[in-house]
Write a protein that holds these residues in place. Structure first.
Motif, mmCIF file in Angstrom:
data_model
loop_
_atom_site.group_PDB
_atom_site.id
_atom_site.type_symbol
_atom_site.label_atom_id
_atom_site.label_comp_id
_atom_site.label_asym_id
_atom_site.label_seq_id
_atom_site.Cartn_x
_atom_site.Cartn_y
_atom_site.Cartn_z
ATOM 1 N N LYS A 157 -11.347 13.367 -2.452
ATOM 2 C CA LYS A 157 -12.255 14.508 -2.358
ATOM 3 C C LYS A 157 -12.741 14.963 -3.733
ATOM 4 O O LYS A 157 -13.809 15.523 -3.854
ATOM 5 N N GLN A 158 -11.953 14.714 -4.769
ATOM 6 C CA GLN A 158 -12.306 15.189 -6.096
ATOM 7 C C GLN A 158 -13.171 14.198 -6.869
ATOM 8 O O GLN A 158 -13.831 14.574 -7.808
ATOM 9 N N ALA A 159 -13.141 12.950 -6.491
ATOM 10 C CA ALA A 159 -13.905 11.936 -7.217
ATOM 11 C C ALA A 159 -14.515 10.959 -6.225
ATOM 12 O O ALA A 159 -13.983 10.753 -5.143
ATOM 13 N N ASN A 160 -15.614 10.362 -6.620
ATOM 14 C CA ASN A 160 -16.275 9.390 -5.773
ATOM 15 C C ASN A 160 -15.684 8.020 -6.071
ATOM 16 O O ASN A 160 -16.057 7.367 -7.036
ATOM 17 N N ALA A 161 -14.736 7.577 -5.263
ATOM 18 C CA ALA A 161 -14.008 6.338 -5.524
ATOM 19 C C ALA A 161 -14.914 5.107 -5.579
ATOM 20 O O ALA A 161 -14.766 4.290 -6.487
ATOM 21 N N PRO A 162 -15.870 4.924 -4.658
ATOM 22 C CA PRO A 162 -16.720 3.731 -4.756
ATOM 23 C C PRO A 162 -17.530 3.683 -6.053
ATOM 24 O O PRO A 162 -17.720 2.630 -6.639
ATOM 25 N N VAL A 216 -4.669 4.519 -4.817
ATOM 26 C CA VAL A 216 -5.153 3.341 -4.110
ATOM 27 C C VAL A 216 -6.489 3.698 -3.489
ATOM 28 O O VAL A 216 -6.580 4.615 -2.678
ATOM 29 N N HIS A 217 -7.535 2.984 -3.890
ATOM 30 C CA HIS A 217 -8.866 3.281 -3.394
ATOM 31 C C HIS A 217 -9.227 2.451 -2.166
ATOM 32 O O HIS A 217 -10.128 2.815 -1.420
ATOM 33 N N GLU A 218 -8.532 1.338 -1.979
ATOM 34 C CA GLU A 218 -8.934 0.440 -0.911
ATOM 35 C C GLU A 218 -7.735 -0.371 -0.408
ATOM 36 O O GLU A 218 -6.888 -0.781 -1.180
ATOM 37 N N PHE A 219 -7.700 -0.585 0.896
ATOM 38 C CA PHE A 219 -6.693 -1.446 1.506
ATOM 39 C C PHE A 219 -7.441 -2.531 2.266
ATOM 40 O O PHE A 219 -8.220 -2.249 3.163
ATOM 41 N N GLY A 220 -7.223 -3.787 1.867
ATOM 42 C CA GLY A 220 -7.943 -4.886 2.508
ATOM 43 C C GLY A 220 -6.993 -5.893 3.118
ATOM 44 O O GLY A 220 -5.833 -5.999 2.733
ATOM 45 N N PHE A 221 -7.519 -6.644 4.059
ATOM 46 C CA PHE A 221 -6.719 -7.634 4.767
ATOM 47 C C PHE A 221 -7.510 -8.934 4.825
ATOM 48 O O PHE A 221 -8.624 -8.966 5.334
ATOM 49 N N GLY A 222 -6.974 -9.998 4.253
ATOM 50 C CA GLY A 222 -7.647 -11.295 4.278
ATOM 51 C C GLY A 222 -8.302 -11.619 2.953
ATOM 52 O O GLY A 222 -8.583 -10.745 2.144
ATOM 53 N N PHE A 267 0.831 -1.203 0.000
ATOM 54 C CA PHE A 267 0.000 0.000 0.000
ATOM 55 C C PHE A 267 0.868 1.257 0.000
ATOM 56 O O PHE A 267 0.675 2.161 -0.822
ATOM 57 N N VAL A 268 1.846 1.300 0.893
ATOM 58 C CA VAL A 268 2.719 2.469 1.004
ATOM 59 C C VAL A 268 3.563 2.637 -0.264
ATOM 60 O O VAL A 268 3.712 3.753 -0.775
ATOM 61 N N ALA A 269 4.094 1.543 -0.783
ATOM 62 C CA ALA A 269 4.917 1.622 -1.995
ATOM 63 C C ALA A 269 4.101 2.145 -3.181
ATOM 64 O O ALA A 269 4.588 2.968 -3.966
ATOM 65 N N ALA A 270 2.876 1.689 -3.296
ATOM 66 C CA ALA A 270 2.018 2.155 -4.392
ATOM 67 C C ALA A 270 1.731 3.645 -4.250
ATOM 68 O O ALA A 270 1.814 4.406 -5.227
ATOM 69 N N ARG A 271 1.390 4.070 -3.042
ATOM 70 C CA ARG A 271 1.082 5.487 -2.833
ATOM 71 C C ARG A 271 2.296 6.370 -3.102
ATOM 72 O O ARG A 271 2.169 7.441 -3.692
ATOM 73 N N ARG A 272 3.478 5.931 -2.702
ATOM 74 C CA ARG A 272 4.694 6.728 -2.917
ATOM 75 C C ARG A 272 5.079 6.810 -4.386
ATOM 76 O O ARG A 272 5.762 7.733 -4.798
ATOM 77 N N ASN A 273 4.641 5.838 -5.189
ATOM 78 C CA ASN A 273 4.947 5.853 -6.617
ATOM 79 C C ASN A 273 3.832 6.467 -7.446
ATOM 80 O O ASN A 273 3.805 6.322 -8.658
ATOM 81 N N GLY A 274 2.899 7.130 -6.779
ATOM 82 C CA GLY A 274 1.868 7.876 -7.478
ATOM 83 C C GLY A 274 0.687 7.046 -7.954
ATOM 84 O O GLY A 274 -0.112 7.526 -8.752
ATOM 85 N N PRO A 333 -11.439 -12.869 0.542
ATOM 86 C CA PRO A 333 -12.875 -12.610 0.669
ATOM 87 C C PRO A 333 -13.566 -13.738 1.405
ATOM 88 O O PRO A 333 -13.288 -14.891 1.116
ATOM 89 N N PRO A 334 -14.435 -13.486 2.344
ATOM 90 C CA PRO A 334 -14.731 -12.141 2.858
ATOM 91 C C PRO A 334 -13.556 -11.612 3.667
ATOM 92 O O PRO A 334 -12.958 -12.327 4.441
ATOM 93 N N ARG A 335 -13.265 -10.344 3.457
ATOM 94 C CA ARG A 335 -12.116 -9.730 4.116
ATOM 95 C C ARG A 335 -12.312 -9.691 5.625
ATOM 96 O O ARG A 335 -13.419 -9.562 6.121
ATOM 97 N N LEU A 336 -11.202 -9.762 6.330
ATOM 98 C CA LEU A 336 -11.236 -9.604 7.783
ATOM 99 C C LEU A 336 -11.392 -8.136 8.155
ATOM 100 O O LEU A 336 -11.952 -7.801 9.177
ATOM 101 N N GLY A 337 -10.909 -7.269 7.298
ATOM 102 C CA GLY A 337 -11.001 -5.840 7.560
ATOM 103 C C GLY A 337 -10.500 -5.068 6.370
ATOM 104 O O GLY A 337 -9.919 -5.627 5.450
ATOM 105 N N GLY A 338 -10.729 -3.782 6.371
ATOM 106 C CA GLY A 338 -10.260 -2.971 5.263
ATOM 107 C C GLY A 338 -10.467 -1.500 5.524
ATOM 108 O O GLY A 338 -11.198 -1.108 6.432
ATOM 109 N N ILE A 339 -9.819 -0.682 4.710
ATOM 110 C CA ILE A 339 -9.942 0.767 4.789
ATOM 111 C C ILE A 339 -10.263 1.268 3.390
ATOM 112 O O ILE A 339 -9.573 0.927 2.433
#
Length: 71
Positions: A59-64, A40-46, A30-37, A48-54
């Motif tokens: 602000k400029q676009a509706n990501a979902p 990233v719309h979603e960070f998930g763990f696990g 996640f961090v490497a992707a963000r630093r390279n521009g 499916p079904p995911r155990l958790g996610g963010i």
């Protein structure tokens, strides 16, 4: 009985440590992707079904809505 409790505790500790290692590994992607521009719309763990996610909202676009259009 004591051996059973010890085995159960050992298994729970192993699972907890493994989860921390996997979460740290995925957070690195996640961090490497963000630093390279890369947006990233979603960070998930696990699996499916995911155990958790963010969900990271832009602000400029509706990501979902953008993700729904791609499916």
């Amino acid at each position: 009985m004591t051996l059973l409790i010890l085995m159960f505790t050992t298994i729970l500790i192993f699972i907890a440590v493994l989860m921390v290692l996997v979460l740290t590994h995925e957070w690195g992607h996640f961090v490497a992707a963000r630093r390279n521009g890369i947006k990233v719309h979603e960070f998930g763990f696990g699996f499916p079904p995911r155990l958790g996610g963010i969900l990271v909202l832009n602000k400029q676009a509706n990501a979902p809505a953008e993700l729904a259009k791609r499916k």
